[in-house]
Design a protein around this motif. Structure first.
Motif, PDB file in Angstrom:
ATOM      1  N   UNK A 126       1.131  -0.982   0.117  1.00  0.00           N
ATOM      2  CA  UNK A 126       0.020  -0.243  -0.041  1.00  0.00           C
ATOM      3  C   UNK A 126       1.080   1.259  -0.064  1.00  0.00           C
ATOM      4  N   UNK A 127       0.275   2.373  -0.901  1.00  0.00           N
ATOM      5  CA  UNK A 127       1.001   3.333  -1.030  1.00  0.00           C
ATOM      6  C   UNK A 127      -0.093   5.060  -0.248  1.00  0.00           C
ATOM      7  N   UNK A 128       0.449   5.117   0.901  1.00  0.00           N
ATOM      8  CA  UNK A 128      -0.003   5.979   1.578  1.00  0.00           C
ATOM      9  C   UNK A 128       0.053   7.561   1.245  1.00  0.00           C
ATOM     10  N   UNK A 129      -1.096   8.573   1.014  1.00  0.00           N
ATOM     11  CA  UNK A 129      -0.128   9.862   0.391  1.00  0.00           C
ATOM     12  C   UNK A 129      -1.255  10.285   0.943  1.00  0.00           C
ATOM     13  N   UNK A 130      -0.474  11.632   1.902  1.00  0.00           N
ATOM     14  CA  UNK A 130      -0.757  12.158   2.655  1.00  0.00           C
ATOM     15  C   UNK A 130      -1.131  13.862   1.839  1.00  0.00           C
ATOM     16  N   UNK A 131      -2.144  14.247   2.554  1.00  0.00           N
ATOM     17  CA  UNK A 131      -1.832  15.439   2.030  1.00  0.00           C
ATOM     18  C   UNK A 131      -2.212  17.143   2.820  1.00  0.00           C
ATOM     19  N   UNK A 203       4.829   5.956   3.074  1.00  0.00           N
ATOM     20  CA  UNK A 203       4.216   6.498   3.345  1.00  0.00           C
ATOM     21  C   UNK A 203       4.484   7.516   2.830  1.00  0.00           C
ATOM     22  N   UNK A 204       3.986   9.095   2.034  1.00  0.00           N
ATOM     23  CA  UNK A 204       4.329   9.876   1.026  1.00  0.00           C
ATOM     24  C   UNK A 204       3.390  10.885   1.304  1.00  0.00           C
ATOM     25  N   UNK A 205       3.841  12.389   1.701  1.00  0.00           N
ATOM     26  CA  UNK A 205       3.291  13.134   1.988  1.00  0.00           C
ATOM     27  C   UNK A 205       3.565  13.985  -0.101  1.00  0.00           C
ATOM     28  N   UNK A 206       2.415  14.831   0.233  1.00  0.00           N
ATOM     29  CA  UNK A 206       2.966  16.028  -0.970  1.00  0.00           C
ATOM     30  C   UNK A 206       1.955  17.198  -0.656  1.00  0.00           C
ATOM     31  N   UNK A 207       2.963  18.357  -1.856  1.00  0.00           N
ATOM     32  CA  UNK A 207       1.909  19.392  -1.358  1.00  0.00           C
ATOM     33  C   UNK A 207       2.678  20.485  -2.357  1.00  0.00           C
ATOM     34  N   UNK A 208       2.801  21.434  -2.338  1.00  0.00           N
ATOM     35  CA  UNK A 208       3.700  22.026  -3.701  1.00  0.00           C
ATOM     36  C   UNK A 208       3.284  23.544  -4.247  1.00  0.00           C
ATOM     37  N   UNK A 209       3.854  24.184  -5.021  1.00  0.00           N
ATOM     38  CA  UNK A 209       3.348  25.820  -5.870  1.00  0.00           C
ATOM     39  C   UNK A 209       3.882  25.147  -7.145  1.00  0.00           C
ATOM     40  N   UNK A 211       2.933  23.992 -10.908  1.00  0.00           N
ATOM     41  CA  UNK A 211       3.257  22.432 -11.936  1.00  0.00           C
ATOM     42  C   UNK A 211       4.720  22.146 -12.410  1.00  0.00           C
ATOM     43  N   UNK A 212       5.351  23.224 -11.798  1.00  0.00           N
ATOM     44  CA  UNK A 212       7.475  22.570 -11.676  1.00  0.00           C
ATOM     45  C   UNK A 212       7.987  21.994 -10.275  1.00  0.00           C
ATOM     46  N   UNK A 213       6.915  22.635  -9.870  1.00  0.00           N
ATOM     47  CA  UNK A 213       7.040  22.233  -8.370  1.00  0.00           C
ATOM     48  C   UNK A 213       6.204  21.550  -7.104  1.00  0.00           C
ATOM     49  N   UNK A 214       6.100  20.343  -7.763  1.00  0.00           N
ATOM     50  CA  UNK A 214       4.866  19.505  -7.071  1.00  0.00           C
ATOM     51  C   UNK A 214       6.100  18.789  -6.401  1.00  0.00           C
ATOM     52  N   UNK A 215       5.664  19.350  -4.821  1.00  0.00           N
ATOM     53  CA  UNK A 215       6.489  18.231  -3.751  1.00  0.00           C
ATOM     54  C   UNK A 215       6.258  17.225  -3.104  1.00  0.00           C
ATOM     55  N   UNK A 216       6.849  16.214  -3.014  1.00  0.00           N
ATOM     56  CA  UNK A 216       6.882  15.405  -3.115  1.00  0.00           C
ATOM     57  C   UNK A 216       7.893  14.763  -1.362  1.00  0.00           C
ATOM     58  N   UNK A 217       7.272  13.903   0.043  1.00  0.00           N
ATOM     59  CA  UNK A 217       7.855  13.915   1.003  1.00  0.00           C
ATOM     60  C   UNK A 217       8.115  12.237   0.969  1.00  0.00           C
ATOM     61  N   UNK A 218       9.431  11.758   0.549  1.00  0.00           N
ATOM     62  CA  UNK A 218       9.042  10.620   1.520  1.00  0.00           C
ATOM     63  C   UNK A 218       9.219  10.739   3.066  1.00  0.00           C
ATOM     64  N   UNK A 219       8.427   9.951   4.011  1.00  0.00           N
ATOM     65  CA  UNK A 219       8.195   9.961   5.025  1.00  0.00           C
ATOM     66  C   UNK A 219       8.530   7.869   5.050  1.00  0.00           C
ATOM     67  N   UNK A 220       8.014   7.116   4.936  1.00  0.00           N
ATOM     68  CA  UNK A 220       8.737   5.661   4.499  1.00  0.00           C
ATOM     69  C   UNK A 220       8.728   5.699   3.361  1.00  0.00           C
ATOM     70  N   UNK A 221       9.803   5.372   2.738  1.00  0.00           N
ATOM     71  CA  UNK A 221       9.880   4.570   1.425  1.00  0.00           C
ATOM     72  C   UNK A 221       8.921   2.979   1.529  1.00  0.00           C
ATOM     73  N   UNK A 222       8.669   2.337   0.209  1.00  0.00           N
ATOM     74  CA  UNK A 222       8.061   1.585   0.005  1.00  0.00           C
ATOM     75  C   UNK A 222       9.114   0.268   0.298  1.00  0.00           C
TER      76      UNK A 222
END
Length: 351
Positions: A126-131, A203-209, A211-222
């Motif tokens: 499972x990939x858990x994607x956190x806003x 476990x991943x988080x995402x945010x950004x501002x 289209x050139x900066x979609x931030x994808x944070x790795x909390x725990x990779x698969x």
């Protein structure tokens, strides 16, 4: 057509720990993809204190125990007896008796009179994607007040000031919780449940501002083992900027697609609709972002991944029905139920 993740050529210009990937974006008006439209920048989540993880477990001790019991029921028996084989560990007594009876009666008979134990393993990832958008900084009480009638003080100022004094006293003891705090607590409980059952998870988080900066944070990779490092990263999960869901979903999908598992789940947890700078004709347009997010979820499903969207936005039915259609989603009626709802939903998805 939709292209897969493509590692950017400018990685060497970025800090070593940051990787960039390009993804297409779906333009529903053109009914086609904008090629290499979004850049996802993947980086490890900053680390804080491991104490946060342990404190969250203590705070929800009763729920942790209940969830553990539920998840232990999902564990498969390690060995399952396979009967009526030509060769095996021992004779299958029932098959031997049938063999003798059929042979004595002159009927056709089978030589499959053995049994053996086959190891059974649960094979789920499972990939858990956190806003991690800025709106998750909102205090839960304030969010609730949006959907509740104002307290009825019968025009009595004394009642109002008594209520206000009580509220301030409570907040002085324990600071008011925000949406992101409940997301983090839910993540802690989710990890504890997954560690109980042994499923693979990221476990991943995402945010950004933009289209050139979609931030994808790795909390725990698969591929990563659970450790104190993961605990420390959860502590630092915080509200950042906007919510460009499409590319974040595509990147999580790429990770799951590359992972070897029979059952693959993508769980998206958010507090509102997809929204970002340039994610539509202007800031007020909502259709473009919803269509791109829907397309990203469909892409995941075509790759054999089961997507599920979970939101704490009470207005979520307005757009999730369109965004997810026949794919799974749920609007959590009471945001404070998120920590117990998340493991329950996951259990149902993988039973």
């Amino acid at each position: 057509g939709q292209t897969g993740p493509e590692e950017a050529e400018d990685d060497e210009e970025l800090p070593v720990e940051v990787k960039s990937f390009y993804y297409d974006e779906w333009d529903f008006r053109a009914a086609d993809y904008k090629p290499r439209w979004c850049r996802v920048q993947e980086r490890p989540q900053d680390e804080g204190s491991a104490d946060y993880f342990d404190e969250a477990l203590r705070e929800h001790a009763a729920l942790v125990n209940e969830t553990r019991k539920q998840f232990e029921l999902l564990k498969p028996e390690m060995f399952r007896k396979i009967k009526r084989l030509l060769d095996g560990e021992e004779f299958d007594l029932d098959a031997v008796i049938d063999y003798a009876i059929e042979r004595k009666a002159g009927h056709s008979y089978t030589d499959k009179v053995y049994w053996r134990r086959n190891k059974v393993e649960r094979d789920v990832a499972v990939a858990f994607l956190l806003d991690m958008s800025a709106s998750t900084d909102e205090e839960i009480e304030k969010r609730k007040q949006k959907y509740q009638e104002e307290d009825n003080f019968d025009d009595d100022p004394r009642k109002y000031f008594q209520w206000l004094a009580k509220r301030r006293a409570t907040q002085a003891i324990a600071p008011p919780k925000r949406i992101i705090d409940l997301e983090k607590e839910s993540t802690v409980l989710f990890i504890k449940a997954l560690e109980t059952i042994g499923d693979s998870y990221g476990i991943y988080g995402f945010s950004g501002y933009g289209r050139d900066n979609v931030e994808f944070y790795v909390i725990k990779d698969l591929m990563e083992q659970f450790s104190d490092k993961v605990k420390k990263r959860i502590d630092k999960v915080a509200p950042i900027r906007s919510t460009r869901m499409g590319p974040a979903i595509r990147h999580a999908t790429a990770k799951l697609d590359a992972y070897d598992a029979k059952v693959k789940i993508l769980m998206l947890v958010s507090d509102g609709r997809p929204q970002d700078h340039g994610y539509g004709r202007d800031r007020t347009e909502k259709e473009y972002a919803i269509h791109d997010t829907k397309q990203a979820l469909l892409e995941a499903r075509r790759k054999g991944i089961t997507p599920f969207a979970l939101t704490v936005d009470k207005e979520g039915h307005d757009y999730l029905g369109q965004m997810c259609e026949d794919m799974g989603y749920e609007v959590v009626a009471d945001i404070e139920h998120l920590p117990q709802r998340l493991p329950t939903l996951y259990r149902r998805l993988t039973e």
